[in-house]
Design an enzyme around this catalytic site. Structure first.
Site, PDB file in Angstrom:
ATOM      1  N   SER A 141      -5.377 -37.814  16.485  1.00  0.00           N
ATOM      2  CA  SER A 141      -4.084 -37.501  17.105  1.00  0.00           C
ATOM      3  C   SER A 141      -4.171 -37.168  18.595  1.00  0.00           C
ATOM      4  CB  SER A 141      -3.412 -36.353  16.363  1.00  0.00           C
ATOM      5  OG  SER A 141      -3.049 -36.773  15.074  1.00  0.00           O
ATOM      6  N   HIS A 160      -4.547 -36.777   4.338  1.00  0.00           N
ATOM      7  CA  HIS A 160      -5.930 -36.285   4.409  1.00  0.00           C
ATOM      8  C   HIS A 160      -6.356 -35.713   3.058  1.00  0.00           C
ATOM      9  CE1 HIS A 160      -7.427 -36.524   8.509  1.00  0.00           C
ATOM     10  NE2 HIS A 160      -6.260 -36.126   8.979  1.00  0.00           N
ATOM     11  N   ASP A 179      -0.749 -28.162  17.866  1.00  0.00           N
ATOM     12  CA  ASP A 179      -1.601 -29.233  17.335  1.00  0.00           C
ATOM     13  C   ASP A 179      -1.604 -30.401  18.328  1.00  0.00           C
ATOM     14  OD1 ASP A 179      -3.275 -30.522  15.596  1.00  0.00           O
ATOM     15  OD2 ASP A 179      -1.822 -30.746  13.977  1.00  0.00           O
ATOM     16  N   ASP A 182       0.343 -36.745   7.788  1.00  0.00           N
ATOM     17  CA  ASP A 182      -1.103 -36.853   8.020  1.00  0.00           C
ATOM     18  C   ASP A 182      -1.870 -35.879   7.136  1.00  0.00           C
ATOM     19  OD1 ASP A 182      -3.552 -37.467   9.699  1.00  0.00           O
ATOM     20  OD2 ASP A 182      -3.277 -35.362  10.241  1.00  0.00           O
ATOM     21  N   GLU A 214       7.916 -34.801  15.710  1.00  0.00           N
ATOM     22  CA  GLU A 214       6.810 -35.308  14.882  1.00  0.00           C
ATOM     23  C   GLU A 214       6.926 -34.882  13.419  1.00  0.00           C
ATOM     24  OE1 GLU A 214       1.932 -35.154  14.857  1.00  0.00           O
ATOM     25  OE2 GLU A 214       3.030 -33.305  15.162  1.00  0.00           O
ATOM     26  N   THR A 220      -0.809 -33.598  18.623  1.00  0.00           N
ATOM     27  CA  THR A 220       0.277 -34.506  19.018  1.00  0.00           C
ATOM     28  C   THR A 220       1.250 -33.856  20.009  1.00  0.00           C
ATOM     29  OG1 THR A 220       0.050 -35.639  16.906  1.00  0.00           O
ATOM     30  CG2 THR A 220       2.041 -36.103  18.168  1.00  0.00           C
TER      31      THR A 220
HETATM   32 ZN    ZN Z   1      -5.198 -36.466  10.862  1.00  0.00          ZN
END
Ligand code: ZN
Length: 457
Positions: free
Chosen positions: A87, A274, A139, A270, A265, A141
């Site tokens: 990211s 994961h 984070d 994601d 976002e 992004t």
């Molecule tokens: Zn990720």
């Protein structure tokens, strides 16, 4: 008074020039930009959500409404030093147009020279700005649009930089990076950024109700010490949905007559991928889709807005397959089974506790997923067999063994617990979206946004 012939022909030429400008490569002007990023949302997550939405919920995705305008590009996203991105590099490339190295945020390939971002360019133009996510607002992004740090893990610096830049609306999780250790936070400098933000004129909110009531031109919403809840678990919290955050953000930012730039976002698609958690991945993709709907309605009411919907990378190598446990017929993905899931894998594995027995595993899986796995399958989870077979690609305890055991029931497979090199989509509407066609590298998204704002040229 009649214009003289020479002036008439100049006027005609000027008018022609304006008409021909788009054909000559000059982008149409946008007053505002809404950039929406589904973190980890590759074509397979998109496709799974499309199937689920149409076949289980009986409605079309809002993203498909956007796509049907015919402005959809195939997007590749490799970084300077890696073919599979993450990211920080992906968001930096989208935010700055420069192909960079992994894990650095808003930095040139030397990892120390700050790159100017589209948000900073918009700010210089007098526009309002916003960053919204269901992950941490610190984070990678959101960070890549308003901060510059050598490594994405430096979230203490990201938090202070986001406020220092003066981003008008900041919303998401990871409140811990805004609070000093004395107040239960992670800040080692003793600063209380929530307090500082209040003094700078921000409305600071922490629940969905407080968000509804907030007004004014600056807003800091921190809804969880960690990441915000997975959508599938959210009903047990006081957190707003991504769509609610998007609606409030657009309401606040639209007050500026000079327009705004916002990045919204779906950060936990994601995280669910994961964990190889199909139900949570689909629910978070649908929550993102609902937020796209809010943005699309805004764009329709304000046609001088450029709306772009894209992703940073695919996560997990998610694949829906057709064959069941006892038949080679294509029996379709287990959407009706996925529909019954009531909790994320985080909740389920948390409830397993330490060293769970196969019986305990069967009981918890039945309670939250309404699936009766066999004793043999429960033993695979108890022994964490998948992790032992491929410990680097499947390093989270229990999660991947659980996902593998659930394959025949959900008919969803996963290649890895990390990111993949899968290509992505970018689609949109409004001035500048005509550029979202054909084959694009993610660095070109910056050029498209910059062109639409006609900044720095
Ligand atoms: Zn990720």
């Amino acid at each position: 008074m009649k214009a003289r012939p020479r002036f008439r022909s100049i006027a005609l030429l000027l008018a022609l020039g304006i008409l021909l400008a788009p054909a000559a490569g000059l982008a149409a002007q946008a007053k505002s930009i809404i950039l929406m990023i589904g973190d980890g949302m590759g074509p397979s997550q998109f496709g799974a959500a499309w199937l689920y939405s149409n076949r289980v919920l009986g409605r079309e995705l809002r993203m498909v409404e956007v796509m049907k305008s015919g402005r959809t590009a195939y997007v590749v996203n490799d970084a300077l030093d890696a073919i599979v991105t993450e990211s920080a590099a992906a968001a930096t490339q989208i935010a700055t147009g420069v192909r960079v190295k992994m894990k650095a945020v808003g930095m040139a390939p030397d990892r120390k020279t700050p790159l100017k971002t589209i948000l900073e360019l918009a700010k210089e133009k007098g526009m309002s700005t916003g960053l919204v996510t269901t992950s941490g607002i610190t984070d990678a992004t959101p960070a890549a649009f308003a901060s510059h740090v050598t490594h994405r893990s430096d979230e203490i610096s990201v938090a202070s930089q986001e406020l220092q830049v003066g981003v008008d609306v900041l919303m998401g999780g990871r409140k811990q990076f805004f609070l000093p250790e004395a107040a239960g936070g992670k800040r080692t400098d003793g600063r209380d950024l929530m307090d500082e933000a209040r003094k700078e004129g921000y409305a600071v909110v922490g629940t969905a109700d407080e968000l509804q009531q907030a007004n004014g031109g600056k807003l800091l919403g921190l809804f969880n010490m960690g990441d915000m809840a997975f959508e599938i678990d959210r009903s047990k919290t006081a957190e707003p949905s991504l769509a609610e955050m998007a609606a409030k953000t657009l309401e606040v930012l639209a007050k500026n007559p000079k327009g705004f730039f916002v990045m919204i976002e779906g950060g936990r698609i994601d995280h669910a991928a994961h964990r190889n958690d199909a139900a949570a991945t689909i629910r978070d993709t649908l929550a993102f889709d609902e937020a796209v709907g809010v943005a699309l309605e805004f764009q329709r009411r304000n046609p001088d807005t450029l709306l772009i919907v894209t992703a940073d990378h695919e996560t997990g190598g998610m694949a829906l397959f057709g064959q069941g446990k006892h038949s080679k017929d294509y029996v379709t993905a287990g959407l009706s089974v996925i529909q019954k899931a009531q909790a994320s894998f985080d909740v389920i594995v948390g409830e397993f506790g330490k060293n769970p027995t196969p019986d305990k595993i069967r009981e918890v899986v039945k309670k939250h997923l309404a699936i009766e796995i066999t004793v043999e399958e429960a033993k695979v989870v108890a022994n964490d067999t998948i992790r032992k077979l491929d410990p680097k690609n499947f390093s989270n305890a229990t999660l991947h063994s659980l996902a593998f055991v659930l394959r025949p029931y959900l008919r969803v497979g996963w290649a890895t617990q990390t990111h993949t090199a899968s290509p992505l989509f970018a689609f949109g509407s409004g001035p500048g979206s005509e550029e979202l066609v054909g084959f694009r590298h993610n660095t070109e998204l910056f050029q498209i946004m910059k062109g639409a704002l006609a900044v720095g040229q």
